[in-house]
Write a protein that holds these residues in place. Structure first.
Motif, PDB file in Angstrom:
ATOM      1  N   VAL A 115     -18.738  20.791  32.130  1.00  0.00           N
ATOM      2  CA  VAL A 115     -17.784  20.741  31.021  1.00  0.00           C
ATOM      3  C   VAL A 115     -18.535  20.737  29.693  1.00  0.00           C
ATOM      4  O   VAL A 115     -18.158  21.432  28.744  1.00  0.00           O
ATOM      5  N   ALA A 116     -19.601  19.957  29.649  1.00  0.00           N
ATOM      6  CA  ALA A 116     -20.384  19.841  28.410  1.00  0.00           C
ATOM      7  C   ALA A 116     -20.991  21.180  27.999  1.00  0.00           C
ATOM      8  O   ALA A 116     -21.224  21.424  26.813  1.00  0.00           O
ATOM      9  N   ARG A 117     -21.233  22.060  28.985  1.00  0.00           N
ATOM     10  CA  ARG A 117     -21.827  23.366  28.673  1.00  0.00           C
ATOM     11  C   ARG A 117     -20.787  24.369  28.164  1.00  0.00           C
ATOM     12  O   ARG A 117     -21.137  25.460  27.726  1.00  0.00           O
ATOM     13  N   ARG A 118     -19.534  23.999  28.232  1.00  0.00           N
ATOM     14  CA  ARG A 118     -18.470  24.896  27.762  1.00  0.00           C
ATOM     15  C   ARG A 118     -17.919  24.359  26.438  1.00  0.00           C
ATOM     16  O   ARG A 118     -17.419  23.242  26.380  1.00  0.00           O
ATOM     17  N   PRO A 119     -17.979  25.132  25.374  1.00  0.00           N
ATOM     18  CA  PRO A 119     -17.622  24.621  24.036  1.00  0.00           C
ATOM     19  C   PRO A 119     -16.120  24.491  23.819  1.00  0.00           C
ATOM     20  O   PRO A 119     -15.463  25.396  23.325  1.00  0.00           O
ATOM     21  N   LEU A 120     -15.575  23.335  24.173  1.00  0.00           N
ATOM     22  CA  LEU A 120     -14.167  23.052  23.905  1.00  0.00           C
ATOM     23  C   LEU A 120     -14.012  22.441  22.517  1.00  0.00           C
ATOM     24  O   LEU A 120     -14.943  21.852  21.972  1.00  0.00           O
ATOM     25  N   ASP A 121     -12.819  22.568  21.974  1.00  0.00           N
ATOM     26  CA  ASP A 121     -12.499  21.973  20.679  1.00  0.00           C
ATOM     27  C   ASP A 121     -11.180  21.228  20.842  1.00  0.00           C
ATOM     28  O   ASP A 121     -10.515  21.336  21.871  1.00  0.00           O
ATOM     29  N   CYS A 122     -10.798  20.459  19.814  1.00  0.00           N
ATOM     30  CA  CYS A 122      -9.553  19.699  19.914  1.00  0.00           C
ATOM     31  C   CYS A 122      -8.986  19.420  18.522  1.00  0.00           C
ATOM     32  O   CYS A 122      -9.708  18.951  17.641  1.00  0.00           O
ATOM     33  N   PHE A 123      -7.707  19.754  18.329  1.00  0.00           N
ATOM     34  CA  PHE A 123      -6.984  19.362  17.129  1.00  0.00           C
ATOM     35  C   PHE A 123      -6.094  18.167  17.478  1.00  0.00           C
ATOM     36  O   PHE A 123      -5.420  18.166  18.518  1.00  0.00           O
ATOM     37  N   LEU A 124      -6.058  17.148  16.627  1.00  0.00           N
ATOM     38  CA  LEU A 124      -5.194  15.981  16.826  1.00  0.00           C
ATOM     39  C   LEU A 124      -4.010  16.068  15.870  1.00  0.00           C
ATOM     40  O   LEU A 124      -4.177  16.486  14.722  1.00  0.00           O
ATOM     41  N   TYR A 125      -2.801  15.655  16.363  1.00  0.00           N
ATOM     42  CA  TYR A 125      -1.629  15.886  15.514  1.00  0.00           C
ATOM     43  C   TYR A 125      -0.548  14.806  15.571  1.00  0.00           C
ATOM     44  O   TYR A 125       0.480  14.953  14.932  1.00  0.00           O
ATOM     45  N   PHE A 126      -0.734  13.711  16.315  1.00  0.00           N
ATOM     46  CA  PHE A 126       0.305  12.677  16.259  1.00  0.00           C
ATOM     47  C   PHE A 126      -0.268  11.326  16.653  1.00  0.00           C
ATOM     48  O   PHE A 126      -0.942  11.202  17.673  1.00  0.00           O
ATOM     49  N   LEU A 127       0.032  10.321  15.849  1.00  0.00           N
ATOM     50  CA  LEU A 127      -0.481   8.968  16.030  1.00  0.00           C
ATOM     51  C   LEU A 127       0.610   8.063  16.599  1.00  0.00           C
ATOM     52  O   LEU A 127       1.752   8.082  16.129  1.00  0.00           O
ATOM     53  N   TYR A 128       0.248   7.262  17.608  1.00  0.00           N
ATOM     54  CA  TYR A 128       1.170   6.286  18.196  1.00  0.00           C
ATOM     55  C   TYR A 128       0.564   4.894  18.091  1.00  0.00           C
ATOM     56  O   TYR A 128      -0.566   4.673  18.534  1.00  0.00           O
ATOM     57  N   THR A 129       1.313   3.955  17.502  1.00  0.00           N
ATOM     58  CA  THR A 129       0.855   2.564  17.374  1.00  0.00           C
ATOM     59  C   THR A 129       2.008   1.614  17.697  1.00  0.00           C
ATOM     60  O   THR A 129       3.184   1.985  17.590  1.00  0.00           O
ATOM     61  N   ASP A 130       1.669   0.392  18.118  1.00  0.00           N
ATOM     62  CA  ASP A 130       2.715  -0.606  18.397  1.00  0.00           C
ATOM     63  C   ASP A 130       3.440  -0.997  17.118  1.00  0.00           C
ATOM     64  O   ASP A 130       4.647  -1.237  17.133  1.00  0.00           O
ATOM     65  N   ARG A 131       2.689  -1.071  16.017  1.00  0.00           N
ATOM     66  CA  ARG A 131       3.279  -1.430  14.720  1.00  0.00           C
ATOM     67  C   ARG A 131       2.970  -0.311  13.726  1.00  0.00           C
ATOM     68  O   ARG A 131       1.826   0.104  13.585  1.00  0.00           O
ATOM     69  N   ARG A 132       4.024   0.211  13.089  1.00  0.00           N
ATOM     70  CA  ARG A 132       3.862   1.343  12.183  1.00  0.00           C
ATOM     71  C   ARG A 132       2.957   1.010  11.017  1.00  0.00           C
ATOM     72  O   ARG A 132       3.114   0.014  10.334  1.00  0.00           O
ATOM     73  N   LEU A 133       1.969   1.887  10.794  1.00  0.00           N
ATOM     74  CA  LEU A 133       1.034   1.694   9.688  1.00  0.00           C
ATOM     75  C   LEU A 133       1.417   2.528   8.468  1.00  0.00           C
ATOM     76  O   LEU A 133       1.045   2.192   7.343  1.00  0.00           O
TER      77      LEU A 133
END
Length: 671
Positions: free
Chosen positions: A215-233
């Motif tokens: 897996v490490a030899r394959r260049p994956l990327d990642c976009f993050l788009y939503f936050l979940y928390t117990d108490r809204r920040l």
């Protein structure tokens, strides 16, 4: 339409769509475009609204996604990973906007985001460190792939900055850039491996590899788009996106805050034109109501939020000329028509071939020689012809007629009842079937013969050195002929012969899979080998004995019987047996930890939170119990987990077989 015909149509749609879901979410090998899938799902949904009494509880309209793979530990999501409602219509977006206004008034904003064509992922952080990464799975639980996700450079193992909570989840999409995909796919083809259809498939396949080093030899990327928390920040989604950037997360720079639906549509139109300039694939735009308080007020349906929707781009289409139709014969004898086209630029690539699937598709399109055709290329499938521009059809052009005989060997083609595909039955003398069967036999998932590839098989066949899989084990007698082959030195010959010799130690289930019996995949081969123990028992098995094995239905049973009726196949098996291949399953030696389950029989079905099915099997056997392959009067207990097939449960209840949980099983053992 009579009610029974409506029920038949609904059942057919449920079966087809569930299979497509499995292909997409579990196998990462889709066989249908998003657009076609959504249209079929829409048809099923409308029928269920009109005839709710006919609705199947297993309908994909009642589910979020696919099933759970078994390679990784199953983890329940703290917050369900729901799917989004989607549309291909701008009018639908305006109606969505109008519904929002009726609910919360006109004082709101949208956040517009690119809809990435990747694999959904949920990341959990504790004290600023990555604790766990879980795939979407079926929306309520997914696979723990933390070890693999840690290898993605864009995903922080430890957060920077301050202000983040002690424990939270963040959702995103794992994907692969097109340039990396093309480079790695080229390497696969050089190694005689099947190329992936698109970057999404490659990313999904990579995340589910068991070797994190690979897996490490394959260049994956990642976009993050939503936050979940117990108490809204934060008050808004936009504010949270800006905050998580400061913590070190990779957030797409193309997100936009829009004040109204007209600005949303401008954003959609812009990316409709410019999406192919990105280094990664997108298949639409997601819009979300920005305010968290307003999201709470709008709420959810059973499977999706009411405050968000995805607009999906229809696959790009182009018009070109059909120059000819050719027919490819696969290793199983299936004859697939392929359209040869005047090259045309489509979705950033030059397209000159398209699939025609089968004779039904040629008939549906009413194809003629030289037709002007419309070609579509979705991100998830190879190009296909969608329709014909009959206005441009030349007078007197000949209709394309699907052939009656095999284009490779001249045998009469057959078409089995209920199947769309034509087959060449001459499996022992049709060249592409011969080479295809040998290529399948030597493949990694079958006999794993190192030092041989598809091109080597083709060359050996052309030289007359092999015609059957059994001929591989006589190649050591033809050393002089091998040395005369171009680009085939002594080292290559030595490696190949050593690989052939080592393959004699492969277990019975691998040999059985390698034989290439139609419909016998890896899993079925493993179950057959475990049940019948040796090739002789299998060859003499009756139809009733075969269908009593778990996962063997009528079609597979008939295929096995037909295969062993052919004297040429029996001759091959005897030659392989003489060569020293394994045609008997090794009996497992089970070390007993106790005997509390002695004399009791079990079947395990479904997904378990604390155990894999293999672990439960080992637990039962090590305490004296026996695992059966199918439900019958001989069964004592059905150990049931989540997502168990309803047919098994129904059969167990009819036979009054106790259904127990894994916890109850542990109690039986501890007593």
């Amino acid at each position: 339409m009579p009610l029974f015909e409506i029920k038949e149509r609904m059942d057919a749609l449920v079966k087809e769509l569930n299979q497509h879901n499995y292909n997409y979410y579990v196998l990462a090998q889709p066989t249908i475009s998003d657009y076609d899938f959504d249209k079929k799902l829409e048809e099923l949904s409308e029928l269920e609204k009109q005839y709710p009494e006919l609705q199947d509880p297993d309908s994909p309209t009642q589910k979020v996604g696919g099933e759970i793979t078994k390679e990784f530990k199953t983890v329940k999501h703290k917050w369900p990973m729901l799917s989004l409602g989607n549309t291909y219509s701008e009018q639908d977006l305006r109606e969505f906007d109008e519904r929002i206004r009726k609910s919360i008034g006109s004082d709101f904003e949208y956040v517009c985001e690119l809809k990435f064509d990747g694999l959904s992922m949920s990341l959990t952080y504790e004290d600023g460190k990555l604790l766990r990464a879980v795939t979407r799975g079926d929306g309520t639980q997914g696979d723990d792939v933390t070890t693999n996700i840690r290898t993605i450079k864009r995903i922080p193992g430890k957060l920077k900055g301050e202000g983040y909570p002690d424990n939270f989840e963040i959702r995103g999409e794992v994907f692969m850039h097109r340039a990396a995909f093309e480079r790695l796919n080229s390497e696969r083809m050089k190694n005689d491996e099947v190329p992936y259809a698109n970057p999404r498939n490659f990313a999904a396949g990579t995340v589910k590899l068991q070797d994190s080093g690979e897996v490490a030899r394959r260049p994956l990327d990642c976009f993050l788009y939503f936050l979940y928390t117990d108490r809204r920040l934060y008050r808004t989604h936009w504010d949270s996106l800006n905050a998580v950037k400061e913590w070190g997360f990779h957030v797409c720079e193309h997100n936009k805050l829009c004040r109204n639906i007209d600005e949303v549509l401008q954003f959609i139109h812009y990316w409709s034109e410019n999406r192919f300039n990105l280094s990664y694939d997108i298949d639409g735009i997601v819009l979300k109501v920005n305010s968290y308080a307003q999201q709470d007020e709008l709420g959810f349906t059973a499977k999706s939020p009411r405050w968000a929707i995805a607009y999906k781009y229809k696959a790009e289409e182009a018009e070109t000329i059909l120059e000819s139709v050719s027919y490819q014969v696969g290793r199983t004898g299936a004859v697939t028509p392929v359209a040869n086209l005047k090259p045309v630029l489509l979705a950033g690539t030059r397209v000159k071939r398209a699939t025609l699937h089968n004779a039904n598709e040629i008939s549906r399109l009413d194809l003629h020689e030289g037709d002007a055709v419309f070609v579509e290329k979705g991100g998830e499938i190879i190009p296909k012809i969608t329709s014909v521009n009959t206005i441009k059809r030349q007078s007197g052009s000949k209709k394309i007629i699907y052939p009656d005989i095999c284009p490779e060997c001249g045998s009469n083609l057959i078409r089995r009842e209920g199947e769309a595909v034509h087959y060449c039955p001459n499996d022992e003398a049709c060249p592409p079937q011969i080479t295809g069967k040998i290529q399948h036999f030597i493949s990694r998932k079958a006999m794993n013969i190192e030092g041989m590839g598809s091109e080597t098989v083709e060359t050996l066949y052309r030289k007359g050195l092999i015609e059957h899989i059994s001929d591989l084990y006589l190649l050591h007698e033809k050393a002089d002929a091998l040395k005369e082959m171009d680009r085939f030195g002594e080292k290559s010959i030595s490696n190949m012969l050593e690989g052939i010799e080592r393959s004699k130690q492969m277990p019975f289930e691998k040999v059985l899979f390698g034989l290439g019996i139609r419909y016998i995949g890896e899993t079925v081969a493993r179950k057959i080998a475990a049940y019948f123990k040796n090739i002789d028992s299998l060859m003499s098995a009756t139809y009733d004995e075969l269908i009593s094995v778990d996962e063997i239905g009528e079609r597979i049973a008939e295929s096995i019987i037909a295969y062993f009726k052919d004297p040429r196949h029996l001759q091959q098996i005897e030659k392989l047996r003489t060569a020293g291949l394994q045609f008997e399953a090794e009996e497992k030696v089970v070390l007993l930890a106790g005997n509390n389950l002695e004399g009791k029989t079990f079947i395990i079905s479904g997904v378990f939170e604390n155990f894999s099915r293999d672990e439960l099997t080992a637990l039962i056997e090590s305490n004296g119990g026996k695992i059966l392959s199918s439900i019958s009067g001989k069964l004592n207990y059905l150990v049931a987990g989540d997502n168990m097939g309803p047919s098994k449960l129904e059969k167990a209840k009819k036979l009054n077989i106790p259904v127990i949980t894994d916890t109850e099983l542990l109690s039986m053992i501890s007593k």
